[in-house]
Design an enzyme around this catalytic site. Structure first.
Site, PDB file in Angstrom:
ATOM      1  N   GLY A  31       0.712  -1.239   0.041  1.00 13.38           N
ATOM      2  CA  GLY A  31      -0.067   0.002   0.171  1.00 13.38           C
ATOM      3  C   GLY A  31       1.053   1.197  -0.039  1.00 13.38           C
ATOM      4  N   HIS A  37       4.275   1.409  -7.998  1.00 17.78           N
ATOM      5  CA  HIS A  37       3.390   0.429  -7.896  1.00 17.78           C
ATOM      6  C   HIS A  37       2.481   0.453  -9.288  1.00 17.78           C
ATOM      7  CE1 HIS A  37       3.896   1.398  -3.564  1.00 17.78           C
ATOM      8  NE2 HIS A  37       4.214   0.006  -3.413  1.00 17.78           N
TER       9      HIS A  37
HETATM   10  P1  AMP Z   1       5.863  -2.755  -1.657  1.00 26.27           P
HETATM   11  O1  AMP Z   1       4.632  -1.949  -1.442  1.00 26.27           O
HETATM   12  O2  AMP Z   1       7.108  -1.719  -1.316  1.00 26.27           O
HETATM   13  O3  AMP Z   1       6.137  -3.987  -1.010  1.00 26.27           O
HETATM   14  O4  AMP Z   1       6.221  -2.759  -3.082  1.00 26.27           O
HETATM   15  C1  AMP Z   1       5.177  -3.601  -3.872  1.00 26.27           C
HETATM   16  C2  AMP Z   1       5.786  -3.825  -5.168  1.00 26.27           C
HETATM   17  O5  AMP Z   1       5.977  -2.618  -5.973  1.00 26.27           O
HETATM   18  C3  AMP Z   1       7.220  -4.653  -5.288  1.00 26.27           C
HETATM   19  O6  AMP Z   1       7.056  -5.390  -6.369  1.00 26.27           O
HETATM   20  C4  AMP Z   1       8.124  -3.544  -5.602  1.00 26.27           C
HETATM   21  O7  AMP Z   1       9.444  -3.949  -6.000  1.00 26.27           O
HETATM   22  C5  AMP Z   1       7.274  -2.487  -6.567  1.00 26.27           C
HETATM   23  N1  AMP Z   1       7.842  -1.113  -6.430  1.00 26.27           N
HETATM   24  C6  AMP Z   1       8.161  -0.332  -5.500  1.00 26.27           C
HETATM   25  N2  AMP Z   1       8.652   0.588  -5.699  1.00 26.27           N
HETATM   26  C7  AMP Z   1       8.937   0.669  -6.947  1.00 26.27           C
HETATM   27  C8  AMP Z   1       9.618   1.491  -8.137  1.00 26.27           C
HETATM   28  N3  AMP Z   1      10.017   2.559  -7.488  1.00 26.27           N
HETATM   29  N4  AMP Z   1       9.712   1.109  -9.414  1.00 26.27           N
HETATM   30  C9  AMP Z   1       9.150  -0.370  -9.824  1.00 26.27           C
HETATM   31  N5  AMP Z   1       8.584  -0.992  -8.724  1.00 26.27           N
HETATM   32  C10 AMP Z   1       8.641  -0.568  -7.526  1.00 26.27           C
END
Ligand code: AMP
Length: 278
Positions: A31, A37
């Site tokens: 989230g 995301h």
């Molecule tokens: P998180 O909410 O941080 O667990 O991230 C959820 C998904 O979004 C994971 O697969 C992350 O690698 C991806 N994600 C988070 N930040 C980025 C970003 N800056 N660029 C690409 N994917 C991202």
């Protein structure tokens, strides 16, 4: 857009959609959604007929002294963003729904020994476990993960292959701010000064890539130069490593396809970033 809190209801929805011949694209998140995301959501939207986003701040991937309680949350804003991206379902379970006194964990050996696994020893066990559970709940055809978390991506891919999950794990490129800082929910912890300094993560990776392109292959020398650049700021380095992407083992000689990854603290915010040598 449906919001589903219960595991049984989520499984039923997926079963029905699959029965109708629909494909399910899944984007697991914690989230506090941002453009990083949303880039995953857009890719899922393009490639699948149904898009499910999960929002779950997973307690088992946080260490005892980490930021579980402080982790930013804003479900209403997330809901509005998902609606705008034509998401079909947000799966939004409570912690008690996901972990009913569970005693079973998924451990992907070796890949978690380096980089983030060293300073966060229980992190990837929590990640692999929750992702395995989410795969069994959402039953996606494709699951989308950002390469911002490159080690996480490698671990999930290995887990899915080792445990024979019948789905495709799709890598997605890192989305950055205009000044190069990789988007992260944790960027909101940064003060104005720290936010300005945090661009050093990207610029130290740029420096490493330039050295490699100019012919430097000695991983130690490249690492040292990246470290020195960060040490000119208030950032406290957790690690800078050059690793083989398949094994996540540190290498002595950088090659095309090797990964340079780093984690740096600015105050309490632990930021990560990485780049492939090309
Ligand atoms: P998180 O909410 O941080 O667990 O991230 C959820 C998904 O979004 C994971 O697969 C992350 O690698 C991806 N994600 C988070 N930040 C980025 C970003 N800056 N660029 C690409 N994917 C991202």
């Amino acid at each position: 857009m449906k919001i589903i809190n219960g595991i049984g209801e989520m499984q039923l929805f997926s079963k029905q959609q699959r029965g109708k011949g629909k494909t399910i694209g899944f984007v697991p998140t914690m989230g506090f959604l941002h453009e990083g995301h949303l880039s995953l959501v857009r890719k899922a939207r393009k490639e699948c007929s149904q898009v499910v986003v999960s929002i779950f701040v997973n307690p088992t991937q946080f260490g005892p002294k980490e930021d579980l309680d402080d982790y930013p949350r804003d479900f209403e804003a997330d809901k509005a963003l998902c609606e705008k991206e034509n998401v079909d379902v947000i799966f939004y379970p409570a912690a008690e729904e996901m972990y009913n006194q569970g005693k079973t964990f998924v451990l992907v050996e070796e890949l978690g020994n380096h980089l983030c696994g060293k300073s966060r020893p229980t992190h990837f066990k929590g990640v692999a476990t929750v992702v395995a559970k989410l795969f069994n709940i959402v039953k996606p055809d494709k699951a989308f993960f950002g390469l911002k978390d490159a080690q996480q991506f490698a671990i999930i891919k290995k887990m899915a292959s080792d445990l024979n999950f019948d789905l495709e794990i799709v890598p997605c490129p890192i989305v950055r701010e205009a000044d190069g800082l990789a988007l992260s929910s944790r960027n909101r912890y940064l003060s104005k000064e720290q936010r300005a300094e945090a661009t050093v993560l990207n610029s130290s990776l740029n420096l490493a890539l330039e050295m490699f392109k100019a012919g430097e292959k000695n991983a130690g020398k490249i690492k040292q130069a990246a470290l020195q650049k960060i040490e000119g700021t208030s950032g406290k380095v957790d690690y800078v490593e050059i690793v083989d992407f398949d094994s996540m083992q540190p290498v002595l000689k950088a090659e095309k396809g090797s990964l340079i990854a780093l984690a740096v603290f600015f105050g309490n915010a632990r930021l990560i970033d990485n780049r492939f040598f090309e």
